[in-house]
Design a protein around this motif. Structure first.
Motif, short mmCIF file in Angstrom:
data_model
loop_
_atom_site.label_atom_id
_atom_site.label_comp_id
_atom_site.label_asym_id
_atom_site.label_seq_id
_atom_site.Cartn_x
_atom_site.Cartn_y
_atom_site.Cartn_z
N ARG A 157 43.88 42.35 31.08
CA ARG A 157 44.26 42.07 32.47
C ARG A 157 44.53 40.58 32.64
O ARG A 157 45.66 40.15 32.62
CB ARG A 157 43.16 42.59 33.42
N ASP A 158 43.49 39.74 32.71
CA ASP A 158 43.73 38.30 32.86
C ASP A 158 44.45 37.77 31.61
O ASP A 158 45.35 36.93 31.70
CB ASP A 158 42.40 37.56 33.05
N GLY A 159 44.09 38.31 30.43
CA GLY A 159 44.73 37.88 29.19
C GLY A 159 46.21 38.17 29.22
O GLY A 159 47.04 37.38 28.73
N ILE A 193 35.73 50.14 39.54
CA ILE A 193 36.79 49.50 40.34
C ILE A 193 36.36 48.06 40.60
O ILE A 193 35.21 47.80 40.99
CB ILE A 193 37.01 50.24 41.69
N HIS A 194 37.28 47.15 40.37
CA HIS A 194 37.00 45.73 40.52
C HIS A 194 37.84 45.20 41.68
O HIS A 194 39.06 45.11 41.56
CB HIS A 194 37.37 45.01 39.21
N VAL A 195 37.20 44.91 42.81
CA VAL A 195 37.98 44.40 43.96
C VAL A 195 37.73 42.91 44.14
O VAL A 195 36.64 42.41 43.81
CB VAL A 195 37.64 45.15 45.28
N ILE A 251 30.03 36.16 35.58
CA ILE A 251 30.77 34.89 35.71
C ILE A 251 32.13 35.04 35.03
O ILE A 251 32.29 35.83 34.09
CB ILE A 251 29.97 33.73 35.08
N HIS A 252 33.09 34.26 35.50
CA HIS A 252 34.48 34.39 35.03
C HIS A 252 35.06 32.97 35.06
O HIS A 252 35.41 32.47 36.12
CB HIS A 252 35.20 35.33 36.00
N CYS A 253 35.12 32.31 33.92
CA CYS A 253 35.49 30.89 33.91
C CYS A 253 36.86 30.66 33.30
O CYS A 253 37.17 31.20 32.22
CB CYS A 253 34.46 30.10 33.13
#
Ligand code: KIV
Ligand code: ZN
Length: 496
Positions: free
Chosen positions: A12-14, A95-97, A198-200
Motif C-alpha cells: 500500500r504505502d510501498g 479495515i484501516h481508516v 507507529i508509522h514513520c
C-alpha cells in the motif's frame, strides 16, 4: 519479552513510491512471501484508489490465511464499503481508516473544524466496525497535531470500537527522542488491550530510528515496508526494524514473530517487481551490507566473523558474508579465495600472484574468481623468453592496419613493424618481424572471460612450425594486447 507486531505496508504505502505500480499477481506473490515470513498484518492496498487495488486486495484476502489482511480507507462510507467488498473474503480482515488531525491538514486540505474531524473519525470507525471486528484508526500527520486534540480523537474512536491506534509521522518530521516522548504520552492514556501502532516516514532519514524509539516507549505494532519503500523518501524499512529488534534484544527486551531468513529473497522480489534497485550500502539488504574489502577487515573476519559483523548473514538468508577482492585487499584474503578455488600456493608463489593481483586491482574495481583463475593460468603458462614491452596499431579507413611492437628477451630488445589486413594480422606480422621467424597461424580465438566494461579478454593462438603445433594464451583488458601476448606465448613454447 514483549511481542512486537509487524504490519507490512509494502503493497500500500510501498506502492505509493513515486513511479511504482504493482500488478495484482505481483502483489499476491509478495503477500505469500510476507505470510510465510510471519508478518502479522499485510496491508494489501487502498481499494478505493483503483480497480486494480480492489482486485489485489480481493485475491490476497482469498488466499492469505495466517496473516491479517488489511485495506486502507479514508474516513468516509464509500471508501469503507469498497475496502470491505475486497476484504470480506479474508480469514482475518482489518479495515484501516484514517483522517488527518493536524491544524495544517484540517485547515488547508480537509477544510474542516476539529469538531467535524472528530465526528467523522468516530463515525467512520463505528461504520467500519459494523463489518469487521478488527479496525485500525490512523490520525494522519499525528506528530504535528495538537496532543490534546489527538487524545480526544483517539479516545473517541476507541469508544466507537477501534482496536488499533496508529500514530503516523506522516511527513517524517519528528526526531527520535521527541517521537519517543510523544508515544510514551499516548501510551499512558490508552487502554491496555488497545494495540499502539507507529508509522514513520523517512524524510530526514530517521524512520527506523523513530520507529525504534516508538518501540522503546510502548508501541507494540510497527508499520514498515520492504526496502524502505513508500511515499517520498519512504517508510521505515522492514528489514532494519526487525533486525535491530532481533540483534539488540538486550536493549529492546522485545521480539517479533518473523523468520528473518526470508529477508534477502523478499527484498530481491520487491526490488524486481517495483524496478527500484537497492542501494549497495543499504543496511541489511544492500550488496555491501555483508561484504568486506579492506585488508584489515578481511583478515579480522577470516579469523573471527564477529570482529566486523554484528549479524550472521545466514539470519537474513544469505549463505555467507562476502570477501570482495579489490585494491584494499590483503594477502590473507587472496590466499583464502585461492584455496576455495582449489589452488594451493607456496608463500613465494603467493607473493608473486599477489603482486600481479595488486596491479590488476588498481585497474579494475573488483577482482572476480575468473580474473584470479586467469591470472594463475597466465603465470603457469608463461615461459620467460620473449615479452611484450609495448605495441601501437594504426587502422586505416580501407581497413588495412599497421602495427609496431617492441619485445624484450633477457637484456635484449627487439623491434618489428608490419602491415596487415586488419589490426590482428598486422600485429602478428610485426611480432614475426621482431622475432625473425615465421609460423603458420592455424587457430585464433578471443573471448571475454569476465563480465563488465573492464572485463578481461582471453586470446588463444595455435601456431604450426615443422609439423608441430604450439598453443599460446594471453589475457589483458585490451583484447589486442591479449592477442599479442598469446602469439608471443606460442612462439616462446616453440622456442622451448
Ligand atoms: O503516512 C501516513 O500518514 C499514512 C496513513 C494513511 C497511515 O500512510
Ligand atoms: Zn504513510
Amino acid at each position: 519479552m514483549r511481542r512486537i507486531y509487524i504490519f507490512d505496508t509494502t503493497l500500500r504505502d510501498g506502492e505509493q513510491t513515486p513511479r511504482v505500480t504493482l500488478e495484482p499477481q505481483e502483489k499476491l506473490r509478495i503477500a505469500r512471501q510476507l505470510e510465510e515470513m510471519g508478518v502479522d498484518v499485510i496491508e494489501a492496498g487502498f481499494p478505493i484508489a483503483s480497480p486494480g487495488d480492489v482486485e489485489a486486495v480481493t485475491i490476497i484476502s482469498k488466499e492469505i490465511k495466517n496473516s491479517t489482511v488489511c485495506g486502507l480507507a479514508r474516513s468516509v462510507k464509500k471508501d469503507i464499503d469498497v475496502a470491505w467488498s475486497a476484504l470480506q473474503y479474508a480469514r482475518k480482515p482489518r479495515i484501516h481508516v484514517f483522517i488527518a488531525t493536524s491544524e495544517i491538514h484540517m485547515k488547508y486540505k480537509l477544510k474542516k473544524t476539529k469538531e467535524e474531524v472528530l465526528e467523522q473519525a468516530v463515525e467512520s470507525v463505528r461504520y467500519a466496525r459494523s463489518f469487521c471486528d478488527d479496525v485500525e484508526f490512523s490520525a494522519e500527520d499525528a506528530t504535528r497535531s495538537d496532543p490534546e486534540f489527538l487524545k480526544e480523537v483517539f479516545l473517541g474512536v476507541i469508544d466507537a470500537g477501534a482496536t488499533v491506534i496508529n500514530v503516523p509521522d506522516t511527513v517524517g518530521y519528528c526526531i527520535p527522542n521527541e517521537f519517543g516522548n510523544f508515544i510514551a504520552q499516548i501510551k499512558s492514556y490508552l487502554p491496555e488491550d488497545i494495540i499502539l501502532s507507529i508509522h514513520c516516514h523517512n524524510d530526514l532519514g530517521l524512520a527506523t530510528a523513530n520507529s525504534l524509539l516508538g518501540v522503546l516507549n510502548g508501541a507494540n505494532q510497527v508499520e514498515v515496508a520492504v526496502n524502505g519503500l513508500g511515499e517520498r523518501a519512504g517508510n521505515a524499512a522492514l528489514e532494519e526494524v526487525v533486525m535491530a529488534i532481533r540483534t539488540r534484544k538486550d536493549a529492546f527486551d522485545a521480539y517479533t514473530n518473523l523468520n528473518t531468513e526470508y529477508i534477502i529473497n523478499l527484498s530481491r522480489l520487491v526490488s524486481g517487481f517495483t524496478g527500484i534497485p537497492v542501494q549497495p550500502n543499504k543496511a541489511i539488504v544492500g550488496i555491501n551490507a555483508f561484504a568486506h574489502e579492506a585488508g584489515i577487515h578481511q583478515d579480522g573476519v577470516l579469523k573471527e566473523r564477529s570482529t566486523y559483523e554484528i549479524m550472521n548473514p545466514k539470519d537474513i538468508g544469505l549463505d555467507s558474508s562476502e570477501i570482495v577482492l579489490g585494491k584494499h585487499s590483503g594477502r590473507h584474503a587472496l590466499n583464502e579465495r585461492l584455496k576455495q578455488l582449489g589452488y594451493s600456493l607456496s608463500e613465494e608463489e603467493l607473493m608473486k600472484v599477489f603482486e600481479k593481483f595488486k596491479v590488476l586491482a588498481d585497474e579494475k574495481r573488483e577482482i572476480l574468481d575468473r580474473d584470479l583463475i586467469t591470472l594463475l593460468e597466465e603465470k603457469k603458462l608463461e615461459i620467460p623468453v620473449y615479452r611484450l614491452i609495448n605495441m601501437e596499431i594504426t587502422t586505416r579507413s580501407d581497413n588495412s592496419s599497421y602495427a609496431v611492437v617492441n619485445l624484450e628477451r633477457g637484456e635484449e630488445t627487439f623491434h618489428g613493424e608490419a602491415e596487415g589486413d586488419g589490426p590482428v594480422e598486422a600485429l602478428f606480422n610485426a611480432i614475426e618481424k621482431a622475432v625473425e621467424m615465421h609460423f603458420e597461424l592455424i587457430d585464433f580465438s578471443l573471448k571475454s572471460v569476465t563480465t563488465g566494461k573492464d572485463a578481461l579478454g582471453e586470446s588463444l593462438v595455435k601456431l604450426k612450425k615443422n609439423g608441430e603445433i604450439f598453443t599460446g594464451r594471453g589475457t589483458s583488458k585490451n583484447v589486442l594486447e591479449a592477442s599479442a601476448i598469446a602469439y608471443i606465448n606460442a612462439i616462446n613454447r616453440a622456442l622451448v
